[in-house]
Structures are given as C-alpha cells and as structure tokens.
Design a protein around this motif. Structure first.
Motif, short mmCIF file in Angstrom:
data_model
loop_
_atom_site.label_atom_id
_atom_site.label_comp_id
_atom_site.label_asym_id
_atom_site.label_seq_id
_atom_site.Cartn_x
_atom_site.Cartn_y
_atom_site.Cartn_z
N ALA A 1 -14.67 -10.92 19.46
CA ALA A 1 -15.18 -12.11 18.77
C ALA A 1 -16.26 -11.74 17.76
CB ALA A 1 -15.72 -13.12 19.78
N ILE A 2 -17.14 -10.82 18.12
CA ILE A 2 -18.21 -10.40 17.21
C ILE A 2 -17.62 -9.65 16.03
CG2 ILE A 2 -20.23 -8.90 16.99
CD1 ILE A 2 -20.95 -9.56 19.86
N ARG A 3 -16.64 -8.78 16.28
CA ARG A 3 -16.02 -8.04 15.19
C ARG A 3 -15.34 -8.98 14.20
NH1 ARG A 3 -13.70 -4.78 18.02
NH2 ARG A 3 -11.65 -5.73 18.30
N VAL B 1 -7.14 1.15 11.92
CA VAL B 1 -6.12 0.19 12.34
C VAL B 1 -6.71 -0.82 13.31
CG1 VAL B 1 -3.99 -0.05 13.71
CG2 VAL B 1 -4.15 1.70 11.95
N TYR B 2 -7.56 -0.36 14.21
CA TYR B 2 -8.21 -1.23 15.20
C TYR B 2 -9.01 -2.33 14.51
CZ TYR B 2 -10.49 -2.29 19.67
OH TYR B 2 -10.92 -2.92 20.83
N ILE B 3 -9.60 -2.01 13.37
CA ILE B 3 -10.37 -3.00 12.62
C ILE B 3 -9.46 -3.89 11.77
CG2 ILE B 3 -12.05 -3.27 10.73
CD1 ILE B 3 -13.46 -0.77 11.81
N LEU B 4 -8.52 -3.29 11.07
CA LEU B 4 -7.66 -4.05 10.15
C LEU B 4 -6.76 -5.04 10.87
CD1 LEU B 4 -6.58 -1.28 7.60
CD2 LEU B 4 -8.29 -3.08 7.29
N GLU B 5 -6.36 -4.76 12.10
CA GLU B 5 -5.44 -5.65 12.79
C GLU B 5 -6.09 -6.99 13.14
OE1 GLU B 5 -4.13 -3.55 16.22
OE2 GLU B 5 -6.08 -3.56 17.23
N ASP B 6 -7.42 -7.07 13.03
CA ASP B 6 -8.11 -8.35 13.28
C ASP B 6 -8.14 -9.24 12.04
OD1 ASP B 6 -8.69 -7.94 15.95
OD2 ASP B 6 -10.58 -6.91 15.54
N LEU B 7 -7.78 -8.71 10.88
CA LEU B 7 -7.79 -9.50 9.65
C LEU B 7 -6.52 -10.33 9.54
CD1 LEU B 7 -9.01 -6.76 7.13
CD2 LEU B 7 -10.41 -8.53 8.21
N GLU C 1 -3.28 -11.84 7.39
CA GLU C 1 -2.36 -11.05 6.57
C GLU C 1 -2.82 -10.93 5.11
OE1 GLU C 1 0.11 -9.24 7.62
OE2 GLU C 1 -0.39 -9.85 9.66
N ALA C 2 -3.37 -12.01 4.56
CA ALA C 2 -3.80 -11.98 3.15
C ALA C 2 -4.94 -10.99 2.95
CB ALA C 2 -4.21 -13.38 2.70
N ASP C 3 -5.95 -11.05 3.83
CA ASP C 3 -7.09 -10.14 3.71
C ASP C 3 -6.65 -8.70 3.98
OD1 ASP C 3 -8.92 -12.10 3.05
OD2 ASP C 3 -9.42 -12.54 5.14
N LYS C 4 -5.77 -8.53 4.96
CA LYS C 4 -5.29 -7.19 5.28
C LYS C 4 -4.58 -6.57 4.08
CE LYS C 4 -3.32 -7.01 9.23
NZ LYS C 4 -2.27 -7.21 10.24
N ALA C 5 -3.73 -7.37 3.43
CA ALA C 5 -3.00 -6.87 2.25
C ALA C 5 -3.96 -6.53 1.13
CB ALA C 5 -2.00 -7.92 1.79
N GLU C 6 -5.01 -7.33 0.95
CA GLU C 6 -5.98 -7.07 -0.12
C GLU C 6 -6.76 -5.79 0.15
OE1 GLU C 6 -9.90 -9.20 -2.16
OE2 GLU C 6 -8.47 -10.42 -1.00
N VAL C 7 -7.14 -5.58 1.42
CA VAL C 7 -7.87 -4.36 1.76
C VAL C 7 -6.99 -3.14 1.55
CG1 VAL C 7 -8.89 -3.06 3.67
CG2 VAL C 7 -9.44 -5.47 3.39
N LEU D 1 0.21 0.11 11.26
CA LEU D 1 0.16 -1.34 11.46
C LEU D 1 1.55 -1.94 11.67
CD1 LEU D 1 -2.51 -2.23 8.76
CD2 LEU D 1 -2.75 -2.58 11.23
N ASP D 2 2.60 -1.25 11.21
CA ASP D 2 3.96 -1.76 11.37
C ASP D 2 4.46 -1.60 12.80
OD1 ASP D 2 4.16 -2.58 8.77
OD2 ASP D 2 5.13 -0.74 8.05
N TYR D 3 3.81 -0.75 13.58
CA TYR D 3 4.22 -0.60 14.98
C TYR D 3 3.75 -1.81 15.79
CZ TYR D 3 5.48 4.25 14.05
OH TYR D 3 6.07 5.38 13.56
N PRO D 4 4.43 -2.09 16.93
CA PRO D 4 4.05 -3.27 17.74
C PRO D 4 2.61 -3.18 18.23
CG PRO D 4 6.17 -2.36 18.45
CD PRO D 4 5.58 -1.37 17.49
N GLU D 5 2.02 -4.33 18.45
CA GLU D 5 0.66 -4.38 18.99
C GLU D 5 0.64 -3.74 20.38
OE1 GLU D 5 -2.93 -7.66 19.68
OE2 GLU D 5 -0.95 -8.29 18.98
N ASP D 6 -0.43 -3.05 20.72
CA ASP D 6 -0.60 -2.35 22.00
C ASP D 6 0.41 -1.22 22.19
OD1 ASP D 6 -2.72 -4.00 22.72
OD2 ASP D 6 -1.41 -5.46 23.69
N SER D 7 0.94 -0.71 21.09
CA SER D 7 1.86 0.44 21.17
C SER D 7 1.10 1.72 20.86
CB SER D 7 3.02 0.27 20.19
OG SER D 7 2.56 0.34 18.86
N ALA D 8 1.73 2.85 21.20
CA ALA D 8 1.11 4.15 20.91
C ALA D 8 0.93 4.35 19.42
CB ALA D 8 1.97 5.27 21.50
#
Length: 467
Positions: free
Chosen positions: A88-90, A115-121, A123-129, A145-152
């Motif tokens: 929540a803070i991040r 990736v850990y940081i970008l996945e919280d954005l 889609e629009a902000d992620k694409a801009e970054v 980022l294209d791999y499933p969430e919680d995947s290796a």
C-alpha cells in the motif's frame, strides 16, 4: 577514506535503537529536515542507509512526509527501498512520483526489483515508464512483465554469465575481468550451446581453483536443476529448499536460458507465501498490510466474518433442536461451550498441519491414507484422554456421576470427527481446485460445532431420558 567512514558510522549505527527499531531521535531528525525542506541534511542522514533501512524509515514516517522525502532526495533516492515497504505504501509513493523519475530510478535496479515496482503501476503509466527506457532494458523488463504474476519469470534476473563449452578457464576469467556489462553478484557460470540451451553449470569456486588451459566442458556440472519461467514461484522455492541451491537457471519453453533466480529472491518468496497462508487461515486477505486504510481492511475481513456468522447460525439451530433438554437440565448449557471449544481447536490444529503439508507438497496421493489414519488415531487418543479428564471434572463439579460418562463420550466423538474433518475438508477442497488455506476454516468450524453440540446434547437427551 578512513575519515569518511569515521564520520558516517555513527549516523548508520544511530539509525536503529537497541531493540532493532527505528531510533526515535533519528526519525525526529529526518522529520525535521523534511519539514524545513533541508535536502542537504536529509541526504546526509539517508546516505549511509541500506535499502532495507531506508524502507523501514519510509514506513516509520508520517503519511505526508513519505512523498516529500522522495522528492527532497531526488536523484539520490534509492528506488530499491520501494521493494522493502508494504504494498500500500509503495503504491501511494508511486502515484506521487513522476513517471520520468520512476524510469530513471528503475534503470539502476536489477530486473527483478524493477519488475517488482513496475507491476504495481496501471497499464498506462507502466507503458509510459517503459517507453522512456533504453531499448535493451525496455525489452528485458517487458519480457519479464509478460510472464504470469507470481511466476519465476517475474522473479528472475535477466543478467547472467553464459559461455560456450569449448572455452578454457583462462578465457572465461579474462572475459569476466574485461567485460563491464556483467551482473553485480553471481555464483556460477552457465554453459550454453549455440541455440542458448543450457548444457551445464560451473560454480565459481571450481572455476577459480582450476588451471587456465582446462576446458569449461571438462569441469561443468551436466546435472542441473532447471526452473521454467512460467513455473509458480512456490515451485521454485521448493526446488531451492530441497537441493540447498544458491542460484538456479530459468529457461523458457524451448529450454533456452533466459534468466537466473537467486537465493535472496527465494527468501522473499518463502516469506510472502508463508505470510499469505498464515493470513488466509485467519480469514485475512494475503495482500492486507498494516498500512492499509480502515475501509479496505473492513472490506477484506467482512466476508470471512460473515461466513463464520453463517456457521454460528447453523450451530445455533442444532442447539435449538434440544431446547427442551437444556431447560430440563441447565447444566448442559454450562458444559456445551467446553465441548465446542475443544472440538474447534482440535479441528484447527489438524487443518493447519494439513494445509501446510499441501502447500509444501509433503502430503501426496501416496501417503494420504497413512496421514488420515494417523490424524484419526491422534484424535481418538486425545479424545480418550480428555474424556477422562473432563468426565472427572464434571462429576466433581456437579455431583452427577452419569454426566461424566455423557460428556466424556461426547468429547471422544467430537475430537475424532474434528481430526477427520480437519484433514478431509482441506484435501477435498484442494482436489476441487479451491485454495484450502482460504476456504477450510468455515467448513471445519461448522463441522466441529455441529457435531459437538449434536453429540453432547443428543447423548445427554437419550441417556437421561430428556425430551
């Protein structure tokens, strides 16, 4: 160099108090610097901090001071600290930081942390970054980022050292010395063929102890443990735990080397998964944090409490069936909570062990019936022991000899059923594809309460001839 270390050491040591918490004096100094807008003093205070300590400082600050700290530190802010704070803070901080600054900050991070940081954005902000990053870094991040969430694939680092098998030890060492674009930390060299398929690994200690003319193919380990990028992170964690790995290759569907997972990432995975399972058993969403808003927390916990209300109503209906018996023998109402409480705790014990065994894959088809028999035997043994204890207490307490037999038989019944339900319910839910950690609680509670009340009141009604 010695003088610099001498000057920064006291500040670094003063960050935490004797109990390991953020030092109130240090926190007050940081808050004062933020209030005064004193960026120079703030940088001096934050400079010695490790990313984990900076994350702890951010969490300790007041809500309004967190984004101001990031803004005042500017380019000196270590974005790795955002991987150390509550979700929540991040998310709140990322909303306050311009995308251009985020792009500049994540460039300095390992791919897994970025990736850990970008996945919280969104889609629009992620694409801009991503658009503001250099092509090689953008491609690497987008692929993860294209791999499933919680995947290796989300957890792996895409920087690694790979060499062909015909190289010598000397060539490999020279390559590592002369090449600048290498990972900061690594523990083994990967050996690949022209198609970039992994054919072996060489630990660093073996490489450094081998003479320069020896070929890599002569010292590589051909037996490797591989993780597919689409594998769940829990599966990867079990592999690390089972074989005591420090690092492990990650491959795609074609078995091409695409990344590496490190033990520090696995420690985070194990902590996250254990945290989620523990919260789920208590009816709390896995992503709930202490920093969440009151309204979010209420919405998170309400469904579980509602499920428990339904189970309580079901149990109350069972009691209602024996209303007449309770009116004729009020002592039954006194002892009912004891039966339900012991049964509920016994069921929860078995359920907790079962859910954990399912999560770690220790409970499999091959040993299911052996474990079921074991838990039922434990329930019966505990039932006999508590039947004797509680039966004796009931006789001494109320002076009714037959009451001891009745409650003893009820306790034996409910503990046996609680043990059976505590293992069969999670197993059944797991076979149906439902997370047993989340769903087992209400079912086990209902079973133990209903059986406990029905057994005690039913046996008492029949034994004492109540109506």
């Amino acid at each position: 160099m010695v003088n610099v270390e001498h000057e920064t050491a006291p500040e670094a040591l003063a960050f935490r108090d004797e109990e390991g918490n953020v030092n109130p004096t240090f926190l007050a100094s940081v808050s004062e610097a933020i209030a005064d807008g004193n960026a120079e003093n703030l940088r001096r205070l934050a400079a010695p901090l490790h990313e984990a300590d900076l994350g702890a400082l951010i969490e300790a600050l007041d809500y309004d001071d967190r984004p101001r700290l990031v803004a005042l530190l500017g380019s000196d802010f270590d974005f790795a600290a955002l991987t150390e704070v509550d979700d929540a803070i991040r998310e709140e901080l990322l909303e306050s930081i311009p995308n251009a600054n985020i792009a500049e900050g994540v460039r300095e991070l390992d791919v897994d942390d970025a990736v850990y940081i970008l996945e919280d954005l969104d889609e629009a902000d992620k694409a801009e970054v991503l658009e503001q990053l250099p092509p090689p870094e953008r491609v690497a991040l987008q692929r993860s980022l294209d791999y499933p969430e919680d995947s290796a694939g989300r957890r792996m680092q895409t920087e690694f050292i790979a060499v062909p098998p015909f190289w010598t030890v000397g060539q490999t060492i020279d390559y590592m010395r002369e090449t600048e674009d290498l990972p900061d930390t690594f523990y083994e060299i990967f050996v690949v063929d022209p198609a970039y398929q992994l054919i072996g690994t060489v630990p660093l200690d073996r490489l450094l102890r081998t003479k320069r003319p020896v070929k890599i193919s002569d010292i590589m380990n051909e037996d490797q443990h591989l993780i597919e990028a689409t594998d769940d992170q829990e599966k990867a964690a079990r592999l690390f735990q089972r074989y005591n790995l420090v690092s492990c290759a990650v491959v795609d569907e074609a078995k091409r080397l695409v990344g590496v997972m490190m033990v520090d990432d696995i420690v985070d995975v194990i902590e996250e998964e254990a945290d989620e399972d523990l919260k789920a058993l208590g009816g709390v969403k896995g992503d709930e944090e202490l920093s969440d808003t009151i309204w979010y927390t209420v919405r998170s916990r309400f469904p579980w409490l509602f499920a428990n209300l339904v189970t309580a109503i079901v149990a109350a209906n069972v009691i209602h069936l024996f209303e007449g018996s309770i009116q004729q023998m009020v002592v039954l109402a006194v002892l009912m909570p004891i039966v339900a409480s012991i049964g509920g705790n016994a069921g929860t014990q078995t359920m907790t062990v079962t859910v954990r065994a399912l999560a770690t894959q220790e409970l499999r088809r091959s040993n299911t019936w052996r474990i079921i028999r074991r838990e039922v035997a434990v329930g019966i043994c505990n039932g006999v022991g508590f039947a004797i204890i509680l039966g004796t207490v009931a006789v001494v307490w109320f002076g009714i000899r037959d009451l001891g037999f009745v409650i003893g038989l009820a306790i034996l019944t409910v503990l046996s059923v609680a043990a059976l339900g505590g293992i069969l319910i999670p197993l059944t839910l797991n076979r149906l594809g439902v997370d047993p950690a989340v769903s087992s609680g209400p079912f086990v509670t209902t079973t133990t309460d209903v059986i406990g009340f029905f057994a005690f009141l039913g046996i008492a009604t029949l034994w004492f001839g109540l109506s």
